[in-house]
Design a protein around this motif. Structure first.
Motif, PDB file in Angstrom:
ATOM      1  N   TYR A   8      -7.876   5.383  -4.404  1.00 34.11           N
ATOM      2  CA  TYR A   8      -7.663   4.266  -3.480  1.00 34.11           C
ATOM      3  C   TYR A   8      -8.265   4.573  -2.116  1.00 34.11           C
ATOM      4  N   VAL A  43      -1.954   5.307   5.628  1.00 35.65           N
ATOM      5  CA  VAL A  43      -2.691   4.466   4.701  1.00 35.65           C
ATOM      6  C   VAL A  43      -2.941   3.096   5.293  1.00 35.65           C
ATOM      7  N   ASN A  44      -4.060   2.528   4.943  1.00 32.25           N
ATOM      8  CA  ASN A  44      -4.476   1.253   5.512  1.00 32.25           C
ATOM      9  C   ASN A  44      -5.012   0.388   4.392  1.00 32.25           C
ATOM     10  N   THR A  45      -4.648  -0.868   4.414  1.00 28.21           N
ATOM     11  CA  THR A  45      -5.086  -1.754   3.342  1.00 28.21           C
ATOM     12  C   THR A  45      -6.549  -2.129   3.469  1.00 28.21           C
ATOM     13  N   LYS A  57      -2.024  13.347  -6.199  1.00 26.04           N
ATOM     14  CA  LYS A  57      -1.908  11.905  -6.355  1.00 26.04           C
ATOM     15  C   LYS A  57      -3.292  11.287  -6.533  1.00 26.04           C
ATOM     16  N   TYR A  81      -2.244  12.152   1.941  1.00 23.88           N
ATOM     17  CA  TYR A  81      -1.975  12.785   0.641  1.00 23.88           C
ATOM     18  C   TYR A  81      -2.864  14.008   0.398  1.00 23.88           C
ATOM     19  N   VAL A  93       0.827  -1.209   0.000  1.00 25.76           N
ATOM     20  CA  VAL A  93       0.000   0.000   0.000  1.00 25.76           C
ATOM     21  C   VAL A  93       0.858   1.254   0.000  1.00 25.76           C
ATOM     22  N   GLU A  94       1.942   1.218   0.724  1.00 25.17           N
ATOM     23  CA  GLU A  94       2.804   2.398   0.820  1.00 25.17           C
ATOM     24  C   GLU A  94       3.312   2.799  -0.561  1.00 25.17           C
ATOM     25  N   ASP A  95       3.866   4.003  -0.637  1.00 25.61           N
ATOM     26  CA  ASP A  95       4.299   4.557  -1.917  1.00 25.61           C
ATOM     27  C   ASP A  95       5.635   3.975  -2.357  1.00 25.61           C
ATOM     28  N   PHE A 107      -4.150   8.496  -7.815  1.00 24.88           N
ATOM     29  CA  PHE A 107      -4.254   7.100  -7.390  1.00 24.88           C
ATOM     30  C   PHE A 107      -4.637   7.035  -5.921  1.00 24.88           C
ATOM     31  N   ARG A 108      -3.995   7.865  -5.092  1.00 29.17           N
ATOM     32  CA  ARG A 108      -4.279   7.849  -3.651  1.00 29.17           C
ATOM     33  C   ARG A 108      -5.679   8.386  -3.365  1.00 29.17           C
TER      34      ARG A 108
END
Lengths: 483, 251
Positions: free
Chosen positions: B130, B28-30, B124, B40, A133-135, B126-127
């Motif tokens: 996501y 961030v968390n999956t 970003k 971000y 997940v991280e960049d 994508f972020r």
């Protein structure tokens, strides 16, 4: 019908290479993707690729499979530290549709040749990772052993976020305790690092891979005074903002160069390895190549392997041409006068070999370096010789006077001469390496691989001989000029 | 955490609940249930926002991604991208200046506009996708922002980089296009000289991507290539009734 199709395929396979005006990629079966930096071990060259295994070569020109690397995974790199080789590779990550969790592992071996008694990998460590997940996607590792500090660095990453750098212990191959990753670039993958003249260079691949002839891979570079950056390109744009100066892009039949690896052969001869996403002469397959590395205004740029043709061979030192030591033959006519012509203007034909050859001795003829005049005794046809071996990036060449078989040859007493006919003997085979300034070093095959090889050299201004190559001098540098 | 505290102390309880869902302070968390656009992005503030020190515009209205499956980015020719962007996905596609939270319907997708400040020089996408549990690959993003100029600015250029292809419009006129397979490079493509009006100017962009991270960076540079910094972004002043046609263009 099948045999007719097969015959057509064979015919096409035969003629397609002749359509190329550039040097072919390496000989043999150099099929690989994401090649590691080329290493020399046990008298052979080795490179490893994605998926395990790799290529090996006796001479750097003809390659075949046979290298062995356990662990699978993608895009390994290798560095020699002391008497051992440290190999890094990544497992996981690189996903086109997710799957960016990965680990970079290192392992040691004392030899790369699987036939060596010292071959065998040990002490595997995880030195970097990404959680998916991280960049960052922790794949495509690359080493740099800092020649200034002796510290060992590893860059890794792909388009999924940042290229990162961590420090490893060069004694163990493990991550230095407490070391934290540093972001050094973005919008690239397949990085590599090198150092030159106070600058650290971070190279990486832009564009898209893995789409055959439509891949847009190209290799770019930024530089920094500090190993951890900031890396900046020639436009002043940081690599963390997408910058990168072009090193090599697609050309001719080769599409999508990527995965740079420095191959420093010493004596000022630097080359680099890469893979092409598609060699159109090999069915669009991904292949290994080795090309000269040039330096221009402090930036690395790809040279082109020498591939032959008819040239005048110009001494970088005196600017004069290598020629047969025969009498100069004047062309018809003399002074035409100055100013506008008073009559019709007609072209003057070039001097032909047939006009001068009759007066040449039939045996060996000495050489000299004379005025640049585009005359038959100065025109050399240079041709790659099949099945005569080669050196990193190229085959050996024969060098003969245009139109005849009179060949340049080294002598036992370290001189050069021309012999009436090319026989294929090693003293008549020549290695031609492009140097970092774009000039060339010309060396007889008999010297290749020796500790202090002798090369074609201008002694004084006008005398050619074989002498120890001095990378700091212009006397062993030559240019190939179209007549 | 600071973001949440600021919102709550402003007494915007309803917004705070939304913000907690969308902008938790955790990294961030999956887990889909706990995904976030943080760190971000933060919610666009009420006060006008200047570009960053390099002139990059960080405040944007971003529409959740429109599905547009693409296997590879090498197909993003000019013709393909223009066709993709000229397709009408929602009413007022080339004119509306939405409000935060406005929704549009594209096919079977209901998509929301989000007013956000990027915490980096680049946006970003994508972020963004996501973090909102939206599709990240094979998508089209629309972005709108409104800049206020203290005076008329002649001979400035819009400089953009994007991953992958994109087109950018200034006050309704196309200014920059980035085609083919591109990664985001600062100042990758620069517009011809243009004039920013005194007062409000509307910047609109569309970014298309197949596989890989989507993002963009946009700034204005002056005749010398230096960043234009004496402008502000004020989405609040635009309002949902704003549109590009109301802005005079003098290209």
């Amino acid at each position: 019908m099948k045999s007719r199709i097969l015959a057509a395929v064979i015919f096409l396979a035969t003629i397609i290479p002749s359509l190329s005006a550039q040097a072919p990629a390496l000989n043999g079966e150099p099929y690989i993707h994401d090649p590691s930096t080329i290493m020399f071990s046990d008298g052979k060259y080795f490179t490893f690729g994605t998926g395990g295994g790799g290529l090996m070569s006796e001479d750097g020109w003809t390659w075949r499979s046979g290298a062995v690397r356990p662990g699978g995974g993608v895009a390994p790199d290798v560095i020699k530290i002391g008497d051992r080789y440290l190999v890094a590779y990544a497992v996981g990550g690189g996903g086109m549709s997710g799957g960016h969790a990965s680990e970079v592992k290192t392992m040691w071996t004392k030899a790369l040749d699987p036939k060596s008694p010292e071959f065998g990998f040990y002490d595997e460590n995880v030195v970097a990772s990404s959680d998916g997940v991280e960049d960052c996607d922790a794949i495509d590792p690359a080493f740099l052993l800092d020649p200034v500090t002796g510290r060992l660095w590893l860059s890794y990453g792909t388009y999924f976020g940042y290229i990162r750098m961590v420090e490893l212990d060069p004694r163990t191959g493990k991550r230095v305790a407490g070391n934290q990753p540093v972001d050094v670039a973005t919008a690239m993958e397949a990085t590599a690092m090198m150092y030159r003249d106070g600058w650290y260079y971070l190279l990486g691949t832009h564009g898209t891979c893995c789409d055959g002839a439509n891949s847009t891979y190209n290799i770019r570079v930024g530089r920094s005074r500090n190993v951890t950056g900031p890396y900046v390109d020639n436009m002043g744009i940081e690599l963390l903002r997408g910058g990168g100066k072009l090193v090599v892009a697609a050309s001719g039949r080769f599409v999508g160069p990527g995965h740079f690896g420095l191959l420093d052969l010493g004596d000022g001869v630097q080359k680099f390895s890469c893979h092409y996403e598609a060699d159109l002469d090999r069915g669009g397959r991904s292949v290994l190549d080795i090309r000269p590395l040039l330096w221009k205004d402090g930036w690395p740029v790809a040279g082109d392997n020498f591939y032959g043709g008819t040239f005048q061979i110009q001494s970088e030192r005196g600017g004069l041409a290598l020629e047969l030591a025969v009498d100069f033959v004047r062309m018809p006519g003399g002074m035409r006068g100055f100013g506008p012509p008073k009559g019709p203007v007609t072209p003057v034909p070039a001097q032909e070999l047939s006009e001068v050859q009759a007066n040449w001795p039939s045996g060996n003829i000495d050489l000299r370096i004379g005025d640049f005049m585009s005359r038959p005794h100065q025109k050399w046809t240079i041709t790659p010789v099949a099945n005569a071996g080669g050196y990193p990036g190229s085959p050996y060449f024969k060098i003969v006077i245009e139109g005849i078989d009179r060949a340049l040859a080294a002598t036992a007493d370290n001189d050069v001469v021309t012999v009436p006919a090319f026989t294929g003997d090693p003293e008549q085979l020549w290695r031609i390496d492009q140097l970092i300034d774009g000039t060339y070093r010309i060396m007889p095959k008999s010297m290749s691989g020796k500790q202090d090889p002798l090369v074609l050299t201008a002694v004084g201004r006008s005398t050619p001989a074989l002498a120890r190559f001095d990378p700091g001098s212009d006397k062993g540098r030559w240019n190939f000029r179209k007549p | 955490m600071n973001t949440i505290r600021r919102i709550v102390t402003q007494g915007m309880c309803v917004l705070a609940i939304v913000a907690i869902q969308i902008y938790p302070a955790a990294a961030v968390n999956t887990s889909e249930a706990h995904r976030s656009v943080a760190p971000y992005f933060v919610p666009a503030g009420a006060a006008p926002k200047a570009p960053d020190t390099d002139g990059f515009i960080q405040r944007w209205l971003l529409l959740e991604p429109i599905n547009k499956p693409n296997r590879t980015n090498t197909m993003f020719t000019g013709t393909y991208v223009r066709n993709a962007f000229n397709t009408e996905y929602f009413p007022g596609q080339f004119s509306v200046v939405p409000n935060d939270g406005d929704k549009v319907t594209v096919g079977n997708q209901e998509l929301m506009w989000h007013a956000l400040d990027s915490t980096g020089f680049n946006v970003k996408l994508f972020r963004f996708a996501y973090g909102l549990n939206k599709p990240t690959y094979g998508v089209i993003f629309w972005a709108v922002t409104v800049i206020d100029c203290p005076r008329e600015m002649k001979n400035v250029r819009l400089a953009a980089g994007s991953n992958s292809a994109s087109i950018w419009w200034v006050n309704g006129k196309e200014a920059v296009d980035l085609f083919d397979d591109r990664r985001m490079v600062m100042d990758d493509v620069v517009s011809k000289r243009l004039t920013l009006n005194k007062g409000r100017n509307i910047i609109r962009g569309a970014v298309i991507n197949g596989p890989g991270l989507s993002d963009f960076c946009v700034r204005f540079i002056d005749e010398n290539g230096d960043p234009v910094r004496d402008i502000t972004v004020n989405l609040g002043s635009s309002g949902s009734n704003g549109d590009d046609s109301a802005v005079q263009s003098d290209f």
